[in-house]
Design a protein around this motif. Structure first.
Motif, PDB file in Angstrom:
ATOM      1  N   ALA A   1     -54.133   0.596 106.723  1.00  0.00           N
ATOM      2  CA  ALA A   1     -54.350  -0.673 105.722  1.00  0.00           C
ATOM      3  C   ALA A   1     -54.604  -0.482 104.476  1.00  0.00           C
ATOM      4  N   THR A   2     -54.860   0.864 104.168  1.00  0.00           N
ATOM      5  CA  THR A   2     -54.907   1.077 102.626  1.00  0.00           C
ATOM      6  C   THR A   2     -53.703   1.766 102.112  1.00  0.00           C
ATOM      7  N   GLY A   3     -52.566   2.049 103.029  1.00  0.00           N
ATOM      8  CA  GLY A   3     -51.196   2.274 102.278  1.00  0.00           C
ATOM      9  C   GLY A   3     -51.271   3.743 102.580  1.00  0.00           C
ATOM     10  N   ARG A   4     -51.901   4.536 103.272  1.00  0.00           N
ATOM     11  CA  ARG A   4     -51.828   5.841 103.405  1.00  0.00           C
ATOM     12  C   ARG A   4     -50.780   6.401 104.707  1.00  0.00           C
TER      13      ARG A   4
ATOM     14  N   ARG B   1     -47.042  -4.588 105.066  1.00  0.00           N
ATOM     15  CA  ARG B   1     -48.628  -4.422 105.118  1.00  0.00           C
ATOM     16  C   ARG B   1     -49.160  -5.345 103.924  1.00  0.00           C
ATOM     17  N   THR B   2     -48.304  -5.562 102.810  1.00  0.00           N
ATOM     18  CA  THR B   2     -48.938  -6.323 101.635  1.00  0.00           C
ATOM     19  C   THR B   2     -48.404  -7.949 101.816  1.00  0.00           C
ATOM     20  N   ASP B   3     -47.102  -8.158 102.410  1.00  0.00           N
ATOM     21  CA  ASP B   3     -46.443  -9.324 102.273  1.00  0.00           C
ATOM     22  C   ASP B   3     -46.137 -10.098 103.550  1.00  0.00           C
ATOM     23  N   SER B   4     -46.961  -9.622 104.656  1.00  0.00           N
ATOM     24  CA  SER B   4     -46.519 -10.351 106.034  1.00  0.00           C
ATOM     25  C   SER B   4     -46.809 -11.590 105.942  1.00  0.00           C
ATOM     26  N   HIS B   5     -47.705 -12.014 105.336  1.00  0.00           N
ATOM     27  CA  HIS B   5     -47.989 -13.651 105.162  1.00  0.00           C
ATOM     28  C   HIS B   5     -46.794 -14.331 104.588  1.00  0.00           C
ATOM     29  N   GLN B   6     -45.848 -13.754 103.774  1.00  0.00           N
ATOM     30  CA  GLN B   6     -44.631 -14.139 103.412  1.00  0.00           C
ATOM     31  C   GLN B   6     -43.507 -14.265 104.208  1.00  0.00           C
ATOM     32  N   LEU B   7     -43.456 -13.386 105.433  1.00  0.00           N
ATOM     33  CA  LEU B   7     -42.572 -13.084 106.102  1.00  0.00           C
ATOM     34  C   LEU B   7     -42.696 -14.065 107.381  1.00  0.00           C
TER      35      LEU B   7
END
Length: 433
Positions: free
Chosen positions: A21-24, A118-124
């Motif tokens: 979730a942090t991008g790691r 992770r960052t833009d799933s709400h736009q997909l």
């Protein structure tokens, strides 16, 4: 806990990356296509849970992949993962946010897809959970339409060849993929042999194709084939004739397979529970209705509202505004199969629905071109279809767009909903957008 997976797929392998979730970056690998690769992916996901499996159901696995179909995608959905079918154009634009140099690799694309969901799933848009019946309709309808398009291409190739060495055939045969045309061209693919055709031979071919007014047509065809036309040298004509025979054979096969597939389309579509609702729409028959169902899908929650369905259909306009400049234009990024079906529906509705015709005439009266008016009519029909599918009831045509007397004014005020039967009642109810 949410686990994000980027999957850059190829025909033989998948480059995947697991991201927290942090991008790691948690892990990455190249997996083979098939059961073995899917098992390894599940194992990679399971490793992130550690020894404590009690909270495994609380973990959401989100997958980004540049396709929305195929056995691999279906296996991901069956495993309970949330799958986003990322449009390649979207992926390309997102890649430019991360790498301005233009560098590209499969592993980097997997990282990009994982970070994107992770960052833009709400736009997909997640891959819809269409039923197996809808998937079956999609398979046969897409192949049916593909073969029709291929027949058009082969017909154009045949037309170009005939124009170069046998122009009389183009004057005689209006429909180059018709049964009588293909039969005669297979027998006489060159001007010399065509000039020897008798009235009886031509009449027999027209009769087998169930043509009308054979007695009048046969002599005209014979006279046109025997008239003088510019030609090519004998050796060139023979080469063209061989090419035409091959094209004719391809067109004959395409006609046969298109007819067979049409039966499959009608059978699969007729068995779908939404067939009655779709067939109640103006301008939609069995084949066209099947194509609309196939491309929209039947997942109940795929489209949040009528606007979402219209946007996906490509019938709604887009607005580009910057400062004092504002331009409203048609959408050119769309599902080709779907927009073709919807525009055909709109054109058919001009004859089937007086209200549709009145709306189209009003748009033309305001200066809209033919295609623009058809697109706006298709957009309105998509909204009505959405309302009917949401309500689960067929369209009562005489109270909707089909009503010709009071419809024009209402069509220009606000979007119409679907006027459908109330469950258990006799009066129509307004539902949908």
């Amino acid at each position: 806990m949410r686990l994000f997976v980027g999957d850059d797929w190829a025909e033989q392998h998948h480059d995947v990356e697991l991201m927290g979730a942090t991008g790691r970056v948690l892990s990455k690998a190249r997996l083979p296509e098939g059961v073995a690769g899917m098992a390894r992916l599940h194992a990679m996901v399971a490793e992130q849970f550690g020894d404590d499996r009690a909270d495994e159901d609380a973990v959401e696995v989100v997958v980004g992949i540049e396709t929305d179909r195929g056995a691999w995608v279906q296996a991901l959905i069956a495993a309970g993962y949330t799958v986003f079918g990322v449009n390649p154009l979207q992926a390309s634009r997102y890649r430019e946010r991360l790498v301005v140099s233009g560098a590209k690799s499969d592993a980097a694309d997997a990282h990009m897809l994982a970070d994107m969901v992770r960052t833009d799933s709400h736009q997909l848009r997640p891959v819809s959970g269409d039923t197996a019946d809808a998937e079956a309709v999609k398979v046969v309808t897409r192949m049916h339409k593909t073969l029709i398009w291929e027949r058009t291409r082969q017909g154009q190739r045949l037309r170009h060849a005939l124009r170069d060495y046998f122009p009389a055939a183009l004057e005689v045969f209006e429909d180059l993929d018709a049964a009588d045309t293909l039969e005669l061209l297979a027998k006489v693919p060159d001007p010399a042999s065509a000039a020897k055709l008798t009235i009886g031979q031509i009449s027999a071919s027209l009769k087998r194709a169930r043509r009308k007014h054979i007695a009048d047509k046969a002599p005209k065809i014979q006279a046109a084939l025997r008239a003088e036309h510019l030609g090519q040298p004998a050796v060139v004509t023979a080469a063209y004739a061989a090419s035409v025979r091959a094209l004719v054979a391809v067109l004959v096969t395409l006609n046969e397979q298109i007819k067979i597939l049409q039966g499959q389309v009608e059978a699969h579509f007729g068995a779908h529970p939404d067939a009655e609702i779709i067939l109640s729409q103006p301008g939609l028959g069995m084949v066209l209705g099947a194509r609309v169902l196939a491309e929209f899908g039947d997942a109940q929650d795929r489209y949040a509202d009528a606007k979402s369905r219209k946007n996906y259909a490509g019938t709604s306009p887009i607005t580009r505004a910057s400062g004092k400049k504002k331009v409203v234009a048609a959408r050119f990024v769309h599902n080709d199969q779907l927009i073709d079906a919807l525009m055909t529906q709109a054109f058919s509705a001009l004859q089937a629905s007086p209200g549709s015709r009145a709306y189209y005439d009003q748009l033309r009266g305001r200066g809209a071109g033919h295609n623009a008016a058809l697109r706006q009519l298709a957009n309105r029909l998509v909204g009505i279809l959405h309302g009917c599918l949401k309500a689960g009831t067929p369209l009562r045509r005489r109270n909707s767009l089909v009503a010709s007397r009071s419809t024009p004014r209402s069509l220009t005020s606000k979007p119409l909903g679907c006027l459908c039967w109330r469950t258990g009642g006799s009066q129509p109810a307004r539902n949908g957008p």
